[in-house]
Design a protein around this motif. Structure first.
Motif, PDB file in Angstrom:
ATOM      1  N   VAL A 243     -10.146   1.118 -19.784  1.00  9.55           N
ATOM      2  CA  VAL A 243      -9.544   0.061 -20.599  1.00  9.55           C
ATOM      3  C   VAL A 243      -8.017   0.113 -20.545  1.00  9.55           C
ATOM      4  N   VAL A 244      -7.441   1.292 -20.730  1.00  5.67           N
ATOM      5  CA  VAL A 244      -5.978   1.402 -20.732  1.00  5.67           C
ATOM      6  C   VAL A 244      -5.410   1.039 -19.365  1.00  5.67           C
ATOM      7  N   SER A 245      -5.998   1.580 -18.305  1.00  4.79           N
ATOM      8  CA  SER A 245      -5.502   1.278 -16.953  1.00  4.79           C
ATOM      9  C   SER A 245      -5.643  -0.207 -16.650  1.00  4.79           C
ATOM     10  N   TRP A 246      -6.765  -0.782 -17.007  1.00  5.09           N
ATOM     11  CA  TRP A 246      -7.036  -2.196 -16.744  1.00  5.09           C
ATOM     12  C   TRP A 246      -6.040  -3.080 -17.485  1.00  5.09           C
ATOM     13  N   ILE A 247      -5.791  -2.772 -18.751  1.00  5.46           N
ATOM     14  CA  ILE A 247      -4.837  -3.568 -19.539  1.00  5.46           C
ATOM     15  C   ILE A 247      -3.436  -3.466 -18.948  1.00  5.46           C
ATOM     16  N   VAL A 248      -3.011  -2.246 -18.633  1.00  9.79           N
ATOM     17  CA  VAL A 248      -1.662  -2.056 -18.098  1.00  9.79           C
ATOM     18  C   VAL A 248      -1.492  -2.794 -16.783  1.00  9.79           C
ATOM     19  N   VAL A 249      -2.414  -2.584 -15.850  1.00 10.99           N
ATOM     20  CA  VAL A 249      -2.309  -3.236 -14.532  1.00 10.99           C
ATOM     21  C   VAL A 249      -2.397  -4.748 -14.677  1.00 10.99           C
ATOM     22  N   GLY A 250      -3.324  -5.233 -15.504  1.00 12.24           N
ATOM     23  CA  GLY A 250      -3.479  -6.673 -15.690  1.00 12.24           C
ATOM     24  C   GLY A 250      -2.241  -7.329 -16.267  1.00 12.24           C
ATOM     25  N   LEU A 251      -1.655  -6.703 -17.279  1.00  7.82           N
ATOM     26  CA  LEU A 251      -0.462  -7.279 -17.913  1.00  7.82           C
ATOM     27  C   LEU A 251       0.739  -7.231 -16.971  1.00  7.82           C
ATOM     28  N   VAL A 252       0.895  -6.124 -16.267  1.00 12.30           N
ATOM     29  CA  VAL A 252       2.015  -6.021 -15.323  1.00 12.30           C
ATOM     30  C   VAL A 252       1.890  -7.065 -14.230  1.00 12.30           C
ATOM     31  N   MET A 253       0.681  -7.241 -13.695  1.00 11.31           N
ATOM     32  CA  MET A 253       0.460  -8.240 -12.646  1.00 11.31           C
ATOM     33  C   MET A 253       0.722  -9.659 -13.145  1.00 11.31           C
ATOM     34  N   LYS A 254       0.432  -9.895 -14.409  1.00  8.59           N
ATOM     35  CA  LYS A 254       0.561 -11.243 -14.951  1.00  8.59           C
ATOM     36  C   LYS A 254       1.992 -11.588 -15.338  1.00  8.59           C
ATOM     37  N   PHE A 255       2.729 -10.612 -15.871  1.00  8.44           N
ATOM     38  CA  PHE A 255       4.011 -10.944 -16.481  1.00  8.44           C
ATOM     39  C   PHE A 255       5.245 -10.377 -15.770  1.00  8.44           C
ATOM     40  N   ILE A 256       5.069  -9.433 -14.875  1.00 10.50           N
ATOM     41  CA  ILE A 256       6.230  -8.812 -14.220  1.00 10.50           C
ATOM     42  C   ILE A 256       6.269  -9.232 -12.756  1.00 10.50           C
ATOM     43  N   PRO A 257       7.321  -9.924 -12.333  1.00 13.68           N
ATOM     44  CA  PRO A 257       7.393 -10.444 -10.954  1.00 13.68           C
ATOM     45  C   PRO A 257       7.254  -9.366  -9.870  1.00 13.68           C
ATOM     46  N   GLY A 258       7.823  -8.190 -10.083  1.00 11.40           N
ATOM     47  CA  GLY A 258       7.772  -7.144  -9.058  1.00 11.40           C
ATOM     48  C   GLY A 258       6.587  -6.216  -9.195  1.00 11.40           C
ATOM     49  N   TYR A 259       5.469  -6.724  -9.737  1.00  7.03           N
ATOM     50  CA  TYR A 259       4.282  -5.904  -9.985  1.00  7.03           C
ATOM     51  C   TYR A 259       3.797  -5.187  -8.732  1.00  7.03           C
ATOM     52  N   TRP A 260       3.960  -5.826  -7.568  1.00  9.50           N
ATOM     53  CA  TRP A 260       3.426  -5.290  -6.314  1.00  9.50           C
ATOM     54  C   TRP A 260       4.047  -3.947  -5.944  1.00  9.50           C
ATOM     55  N   ILE A 261       5.232  -3.649  -6.452  1.00  8.37           N
ATOM     56  CA  ILE A 261       5.882  -2.373  -6.153  1.00  8.37           C
ATOM     57  C   ILE A 261       5.025  -1.210  -6.640  1.00  8.37           C
ATOM     58  N   LEU A 262       4.368  -1.413  -7.773  1.00  8.75           N
ATOM     59  CA  LEU A 262       3.516  -0.368  -8.350  1.00  8.75           C
ATOM     60  C   LEU A 262       2.046  -0.531  -8.000  1.00  8.75           C
ATOM     61  N   PHE A 263       1.558  -1.757  -8.055  1.00  5.21           N
ATOM     62  CA  PHE A 263       0.112  -1.961  -8.017  1.00  5.21           C
ATOM     63  C   PHE A 263      -0.394  -2.777  -6.830  1.00  5.21           C
TER      64      PHE A 263
ATOM     65  N   ILE B 103       0.827  -1.205   0.000  1.00  9.68           N
ATOM     66  CA  ILE B 103       0.000   0.000   0.000  1.00  9.68           C
ATOM     67  C   ILE B 103       0.864   1.259   0.000  1.00  9.68           C
ATOM     68  N   ILE B 104       1.731   1.378   1.005  1.00  8.24           N
ATOM     69  CA  ILE B 104       2.493   2.621   1.170  1.00  8.24           C
ATOM     70  C   ILE B 104       3.525   2.800   0.057  1.00  8.24           C
ATOM     71  N   LEU B 105       4.244   1.740  -0.302  1.00  6.52           N
ATOM     72  CA  LEU B 105       5.238   1.853  -1.373  1.00  6.52           C
ATOM     73  C   LEU B 105       4.604   2.275  -2.700  1.00  6.52           C
ATOM     74  N   PRO B 106       3.518   1.620  -3.163  1.00  5.46           N
ATOM     75  CA  PRO B 106       2.859   2.109  -4.387  1.00  5.46           C
ATOM     76  C   PRO B 106       2.370   3.553  -4.247  1.00  5.46           C
ATOM     77  N   TYR B 107       1.864   3.902  -3.059  1.00  7.16           N
ATOM     78  CA  TYR B 107       1.398   5.281  -2.824  1.00  7.16           C
ATOM     79  C   TYR B 107       2.527   6.289  -3.023  1.00  7.16           C
ATOM     80  N   VAL B 108       3.698   5.995  -2.459  1.00  6.08           N
ATOM     81  CA  VAL B 108       4.840   6.908  -2.594  1.00  6.08           C
ATOM     82  C   VAL B 108       5.271   7.018  -4.052  1.00  6.08           C
TER      83      VAL B 108
END
Length: 397
Positions: free
Chosen positions: A347-367, A91-96
């Protein structure tokens, strides 16, 4: 291991409906100025006001899940250390990081009235009050609640009888704060960035989280439940919600058009009633959606719910870029422009967040975090439920 609510899938559906509300409010925010004095102003005021349920619903749901998850576990230092570690990372890291992004996005605006050596102090000031962007106040007030959470958890575990009364205690705290502001006894900037403005929602999460077994039949809204006393409560909820929503829309219309000047107490009353009852209504609707809608549609909504925190953080970057890129002076095209802003930001936000969560291991840093397994509705027929609204296991394929 953290305990998940029995109906976590329905909660994901509720989160999906809530994020749609947030995006609609932000997509129509410019219309409150642009459409003033036109025949369409009443329509856009109604849309912009009606969908303000989004953030308060997120607040109630977050408290509900926390108290459901933690109240049945021994309160230990290790548990609280784990709690704060998860909040810090997810929560806090993505917020910052998003506060940095939004500050840099608006850097040229700040540069018109701030010297270079003032930029860093301005950023930290905005970071500490949730104002690096207009929507980040939600995360800021959540952090305030996280700081108080161990105390609340300790109290309601030690005195469990009080947990059933938590919802009205929350109303007392919230309205004591509102009344103090109205009387001038307390002076704060950005009252809606103070967690005391949402205590009815947070403390209702206490009651629901610690006593959900007593009310889940009400939320299930099954045919059997609606034929019982819960049917009466459902009818009262929907009637009260409709009246509160209409009142909120009307008060906003009077205020925005200058036809009247309702007091802050009046505005707070209708806003509180509308958004509070909306959270209950949306939970009930989500149970029906999960039970009756086709699996592909339910799964789509649950995916939206899982990605909703990331979408919340990202969408204003997308919407702001859209609004500065596409402009129109044509009255007819303007309506399509507003609808397009909602569609593109979703649509753009959903696609970006969905793809990052699916394919990038460190997705949690942002989302932030996601469940270890994505929720999924497998059945192609209506899920059987017992007379308490709980799903019944079946050997059917």
């Amino acid at each position: 291991m953290q305990t998940k609510p029995r109906h976590i899938n329905e909660i994901y559906v509720t989160r999906a409906i809530a994020i749609l509300g947030v995006l609609i409010v932000h997509a129509t925010s410019y219309t409150i100025i642009d459409m003033k004095g036109t025949a369409y102003y009443g329509f856009y005021n109604a849309i912009n006001t009606f969908f303000k349920y989004g953030t308060p619903t997120f607040i109630l749901l977050s408290s509900f899940v926390l108290f459901y998850s933690y109240s049945a576990r021994p309160l230990t230092g290790k548990l609280m250390a784990s709690f704060y570690k998860r909040r810090m990372l997810y929560i806090i890291l993505p917020y910052v990081l998003f506060s940095v992004m939004y500050f840099l996005y608006h850097y040229d605006v700040y540069a018109t009235y701030l010297a270079q050596d003032e930029m860093l102090s301005e950023f930290f000031k905005r970071l500490m009050i949730g104002k690096a962007s207009s929507h980040l106040y939600f995360v800021f007030i959540s952090i305030q609640f996280y700081l108080m959470f161990p105390l609340f958890l300790w109290f309601f575990k030690k005195f469990p009888r009080w947990s059933i009364h938590a919802f009205w205690i929350g109303f007392l705290i919230q309205w004591a704060f509102v009344f103090s502001l109205e009387q001038g006894w307390v002076t704060v900037e950005n009252r809606m960035s103070i967690s005391l403005s949402y205590m009815a929602y947070y403390f209702t999460g206490v009651t629901l989280g610690m006593h959900f077994d007593k009310v889940e039949r009400f939320f299930s809204a099954t045919r059997d439940a609606l034929r019982s006393k819960w049917g009466v409560w459902t009818a009262l909820l929907w009637l009260a919600w409709a009246a509160a929503a209409f009142g909120h829309i009307y008060v906003q219309y009077l205020s925005r058009t200058g036809l009247a000047a309702p007091s802050q107490m009046t505005y707070q009353l209708f806003w509180n009633a509308h958004t509070y009852l909306s959270a209950f209504m949306l939970l009930q609707v989500s149970f029906v959606i999960y039970r009756k809608w086709a699996p592909w549609l339910v799964n789509t909504l649950m995916h939206l719910g899982v990605t909703s925190f990331g979408i919340y953080l990202l969408h204003l970057l997308v919407l702001n870029k859209y609004n500065t890129t596409f402009q129109t002076g044509d009255p007819v095209m303007y309506h399509l422009f507003i609808a397009g802003g909602f569609a593109v930001s979703l649509v753009v936000s959903w696609i970006v967040v969905g793809l990052v969560m699916k394919f990038i291991p460190g997705y949690w840093i942002l989302f932030g975090a996601k469940p270890k397994r994505m929720p999924k509705k497998e059945r192609t027929t209506e899920t059987p439920v017992d007379n308490k609204g709980q799903r019944v296991s079946s050997s059917a394929p």
